[in-house]
Design an enzyme around this catalytic site. Structure first.
Site, PDB file in Angstrom:
ATOM      1  N   LYS A   1     -28.214   5.751   9.872  1.00  0.00           N
ATOM      2  CA  LYS A   1     -28.635   5.108   8.621  1.00  0.00           C
ATOM      3  C   LYS A   1     -30.122   4.834   8.707  1.00  0.00           C
ATOM      4  O   LYS A   1     -30.663   4.683   9.808  1.00  0.00           O
ATOM      5  CB  LYS A   1     -27.900   3.776   8.437  1.00  0.00           C
ATOM      6  CG  LYS A   1     -27.870   3.288   7.010  1.00  0.00           C
ATOM      7  CD  LYS A   1     -26.706   3.895   6.247  1.00  0.00           C
ATOM      8  CE  LYS A   1     -26.695   3.575   4.787  1.00  0.00           C
ATOM      9  NZ  LYS A   1     -25.425   4.015   4.164  1.00  0.00           N
TER      10      LYS A   1
ATOM     11  N   ASP B   1     -28.560   5.887  -0.731  1.00  0.00           N
ATOM     12  CA  ASP B   1     -27.808   4.624  -0.647  1.00  0.00           C
ATOM     13  C   ASP B   1     -28.459   3.731  -1.703  1.00  0.00           C
ATOM     14  O   ASP B   1     -29.073   4.253  -2.657  1.00  0.00           O
ATOM     15  CB  ASP B   1     -27.894   4.029   0.771  1.00  0.00           C
ATOM     16  CG  ASP B   1     -26.883   2.891   0.997  1.00  0.00           C
ATOM     17  OD1 ASP B   1     -25.707   3.184   1.248  1.00  0.00           O
ATOM     18  OD2 ASP B   1     -27.260   1.707   0.905  1.00  0.00           O
TER      19      ASP B   1
HETATM   20  P1  NDP Z   1     -27.481   1.712  -6.435  1.00  0.00           P
HETATM   21  O1  NDP Z   1     -28.857   1.436  -5.990  1.00  0.00           O
HETATM   22  O2  NDP Z   1     -27.223   2.883  -7.302  1.00  0.00           O
HETATM   23  O3  NDP Z   1     -26.841   0.439  -7.114  1.00  0.00           O
HETATM   24  C1  NDP Z   1     -26.769  -0.773  -6.442  1.00  0.00           C
HETATM   25  C2  NDP Z   1     -26.095  -1.792  -7.339  1.00  0.00           C
HETATM   26  O4  NDP Z   1     -25.773  -2.956  -6.579  1.00  0.00           O
HETATM   27  C3  NDP Z   1     -26.989  -2.254  -8.476  1.00  0.00           C
HETATM   28  O5  NDP Z   1     -26.192  -2.602  -9.555  1.00  0.00           O
HETATM   29  C4  NDP Z   1     -27.674  -3.466  -7.849  1.00  0.00           C
HETATM   30  O6  NDP Z   1     -28.172  -4.397  -8.805  1.00  0.00           O
HETATM   31  C5  NDP Z   1     -26.529  -4.069  -7.078  1.00  0.00           C
HETATM   32  N1  NDP Z   1     -27.072  -4.846  -5.949  1.00  0.00           N
HETATM   33  C6  NDP Z   1     -27.900  -4.403  -4.977  1.00  0.00           C
HETATM   34  N2  NDP Z   1     -28.226  -5.383  -4.144  1.00  0.00           N
HETATM   35  C7  NDP Z   1     -27.615  -6.482  -4.625  1.00  0.00           C
HETATM   36  C8  NDP Z   1     -27.564  -7.824  -4.205  1.00  0.00           C
HETATM   37  N3  NDP Z   1     -28.226  -8.245  -3.106  1.00  0.00           N
HETATM   38  N4  NDP Z   1     -26.804  -8.690  -4.946  1.00  0.00           N
HETATM   39  C9  NDP Z   1     -26.124  -8.253  -6.039  1.00  0.00           C
HETATM   40  N5  NDP Z   1     -26.146  -6.994  -6.485  1.00  0.00           N
HETATM   41  C10 NDP Z   1     -26.865  -6.127  -5.793  1.00  0.00           C
HETATM   42  O7  NDP Z   1     -26.640   1.841  -5.070  1.00  0.00           O
HETATM   43  P2  NDP Z   1     -25.218   2.517  -4.821  1.00  0.00           P
HETATM   44  O8  NDP Z   1     -24.353   2.407  -6.016  1.00  0.00           O
HETATM   45  O9  NDP Z   1     -25.462   3.841  -4.220  1.00  0.00           O
HETATM   46  O10 NDP Z   1     -24.656   1.589  -3.645  1.00  0.00           O
HETATM   47  C11 NDP Z   1     -23.807   0.464  -3.884  1.00  0.00           C
HETATM   48  C12 NDP Z   1     -23.032   0.144  -2.613  1.00  0.00           C
HETATM   49  O11 NDP Z   1     -22.230   1.276  -2.246  1.00  0.00           O
HETATM   50  C13 NDP Z   1     -23.879  -0.156  -1.377  1.00  0.00           C
HETATM   51  O12 NDP Z   1     -23.211  -1.109  -0.587  1.00  0.00           O
HETATM   52  C14 NDP Z   1     -23.921   1.176  -0.640  1.00  0.00           C
HETATM   53  O13 NDP Z   1     -24.168   1.011   0.732  1.00  0.00           O
HETATM   54  C15 NDP Z   1     -22.500   1.662  -0.901  1.00  0.00           C
HETATM   55  N6  NDP Z   1     -22.258   3.094  -0.749  1.00  0.00           N
HETATM   56  C16 NDP Z   1     -23.009   4.011  -1.412  1.00  0.00           C
HETATM   57  C17 NDP Z   1     -22.744   5.354  -1.274  1.00  0.00           C
HETATM   58  C18 NDP Z   1     -23.489   6.394  -2.036  1.00  0.00           C
HETATM   59  O14 NDP Z   1     -23.126   7.564  -1.897  1.00  0.00           O
HETATM   60  N7  NDP Z   1     -24.466   6.064  -2.832  1.00  0.00           N
HETATM   61  C19 NDP Z   1     -21.676   5.829  -0.366  1.00  0.00           C
HETATM   62  C20 NDP Z   1     -20.898   4.780   0.219  1.00  0.00           C
HETATM   63  C21 NDP Z   1     -21.209   3.461   0.040  1.00  0.00           C
HETATM   64  P3  NDP Z   1     -29.767  -4.533  -9.040  1.00  0.00           P
HETATM   65  O15 NDP Z   1     -30.137  -3.358  -9.882  1.00  0.00           O
HETATM   66  O16 NDP Z   1     -29.954  -5.837  -9.709  1.00  0.00           O
HETATM   67  O17 NDP Z   1     -30.422  -4.488  -7.678  1.00  0.00           O
HETATM   68  O1  2IT Z   2     -22.760   4.574   2.957  1.00  0.00           O
HETATM   69  C1  2IT Z   2     -22.637   5.809   2.802  1.00  0.00           C
HETATM   70  O2  2IT Z   2     -21.649   6.419   3.226  1.00  0.00           O
HETATM   71  C2  2IT Z   2     -23.688   6.517   2.068  1.00  0.00           C
HETATM   72  N1  2IT Z   2     -24.631   5.889   1.604  1.00  0.00           N
HETATM   73  C3  2IT Z   2     -23.619   8.007   1.901  1.00  0.00           C
HETATM   74  C4  2IT Z   2     -24.157   8.709   3.117  1.00  0.00           C
HETATM   75  C5  2IT Z   2     -24.308  10.205   2.997  1.00  0.00           C
HETATM   76  O3  2IT Z   2     -24.810  10.781   3.984  1.00  0.00           O
HETATM   77  O4  2IT Z   2     -23.930  10.810   1.992  1.00  0.00           O
END
Ligand code: NDP
Ligand code: 2IT
Length: 448
Positions: free
Chosen positions: A129, A169
């Protein structure tokens, strides 16, 4: 002779002493260790191999300066990092997070979880990561581009298609991956397989943007099916409004659920008629605006400040898709009181240890992050396969593989829980299955 329990406890104490300020990392380690006693009873050789001390230490942590100029010509400096945690089963694989809260503890917790998540997919990817404390919010495209170029100028020394393959992420989506890919190409060469989550025109995979949200709903659906239930007519609370949340909204709605919420770091929207996916994507992706704008445009929607987990109405299913530790013990109690019988995690570690204990005490079905959100990285690995083959698969092909992978992860978690007499403890089942694979590979490779 040291018992399994004593060995696990002593190992955890040593890890705490060595990493005293890394709260999130220690939490992720504790959550895994809490489920491992039966494994160490079945595999006493893990104790002589001192596998726990080895598995919690990253193979490498890289940290670097990222200087860039903002729109006013002022020099800014952020910190960039990559945690190359474990390569026992494949090249380091995992996302990059750009968020002001990023620090070593956060990246180590994410990298640690990634090891076990990735091996659960059944695909040959190790765990890593990275990211930066850069805040993309409110920045112009040109500022984001300059930051990404500076970040990749340093990171490119340490990554490669068979070495370490970053992706997105929080704060890193197609735009950022595109800019970073462009800079990598200028400095090295066109290696499609060096990053995943690329835009479609240069090696991106169909269904990668959808994969985490869809995969989460496929996984939750497997839990529901195994318990003679379905998404049909269920009231679903979703947190977050980014990549994962958006596609979870879309897929859960398609399966007949009523998704009534999305949230951001300021507040949340409740829409009893169901969240409008097209409007959500328009507000968040096209306009890069806040949820207040969604609420202003949708008559049936109401905006509230604070955490969505303070919602007081009836809930059947909760899908946290925002960030770590968004649900504590009190919020978990409220969910139970309001009727929630299933929590499945799109975000990484959204439930703290107290919340997990509340789920357990109340027989709430629980799809832990490592298993439930593995769809994103799984399709990243499929993107790597397509890049190696120099071919692109159809949406149907990728989606059908994603469905199979999520069903297999659930079957593994369920069967392992049953094998160790742990009932419906899918958390323990998934942790144990993943741990056995990593420990086995590390031991077979000698002292690594
Ligand atoms: P994005 O940046 O697309 O969206 C993040 C969302 O979470 C936004 O709505 C943001 O709101 C909110 N958020 C972020 N930080 C905080 C906080 N401290 N308190 C409250 N809300 C918060 O990210 P993703 O959708 O990609 O990621 C969301 C989660 O999913 C994370 O935990 C990530 O690690 C996990 N994840 C992502 C993957 C991926 O493929 N993208 C894969 C697996 C897991 P705001 O705009 O106000 O910051
Ligand atoms: O938390 C996760 O699994 C991710 N942000 C996706 C990682 C990836 O390599 O697609």
């Amino acid at each position: 002779m040291t018992t399994a329990k004593e060995y696990i406890q002593a190992s955890f104490e040593a890890i705490k002493a060595r990493n005293p300020h890394e709260t999130e990392f220690l939490q992720a380690v504790e959550e895994l260790f809490n489920t491992l006693e039966p494994v160490f009873e079945a595999h006493p050789e893990y104790i002589t191999e001192n596998i726990l001390a080895r598995i919690v230490e990253p193979e490498r942590v890289i940290s670097f300066r990222v200087p860039w100029t903002d729109k006013d010509g002022k020099v800014q400096v952020n910190r960039g990092s990559r945690v190359q945690f474990n390569s026992a089963v494949g090249p380091y694989k995992g996302g990059l997070r750009f968020h002001p809260t990023v620090n070593q503890s956060i990246l180590k917790f994410l990298g640690f979880e990634q090891i076990f998540k990735n091996v659960l997919t059944g695909l040959p990817i190790g765990g890593g990561k990275g990211g930066s404390d850069f805040d993309p919010k409110g920045k112009t495209d040109a500022e984001v581009m300059r930051f990404c170029q500076s970040f990749m100028t340093e990171l490119q020394k340490y990554i490669g298609p068979s070495l370490d393959v970053p992706a997105g992420d929080i704060g890193v989506g197609g735009r950022e991956i595109g800019y970073m890919f462009g800079q990598y190409k200028r400095l090295r060469q066109f290696d499609a397989g060096v990053l995943t989550g690329k835009p479609l025109g240069f090696g991106g995979s169909l269904i990668r943007p959808e994969a985490t949200g869809y995969g989460l709903v496929y996984f939750a659906n497997e839990i529901l099916k195994a318990n003679d239930k379905s998404f049909q007519d269920q009231t679903v609370l979703i947190s977050g409004s980014g990549n994962v949340a958006q596609f979870a909204v879309q897929k859960a709605t398609e399966l007949g659920a009523k998704v009534i919420s999305v949230s951001d770091s300021n507040g949340y929207v409740i829409d009893e008629t169901g969240i409008d996916f097209d409007l959500l994507v328009d507000v968040k992706e096209k306009r890069r605006a806040r949820l207040t704008e969604y609420a202003a445009e949708k008559e049936t929607a109401q905006y509230f400040e604070g955490s969505v987990w303070n919602y007081q109405g009836h809930v059947d299913i909760a899908l946290p898709c925002a960030t770590q530790n968004e649900i504590d013990g009190e919020k978990a109690e409220r969910l139970v009181k309001n009727g929630a019988y299933l929590v499945a995690e799109g975000a990484n570690m959204p439930s703290n240890l107290d919340a997990i204990n509340v789920y357990k005490a109340n027989d709430v079905l629980y799809g832990l992050a490592k298993a439930a959100n593995a769809g994103g990285v799984a399709v990243s690995a499929l993107e790597m396969s397509q890049n190696s083959q120099r071919l692109s698969w159809t949406s149907e092909e990728v989606d059908s593989r994603l469905k199979d992978i999520m069903a297999n992860i659930f079957a593994t978690a369920k069967e392992t829980a049953e094998k160790y007499d742990l009932g419906k403890d899918y958390l323990a089942g998934a942790n144990i299955a993943a741990f056995e694979k990593i420990a086995g590979a590390m031991i077979a490779q000698g002292l690594v």
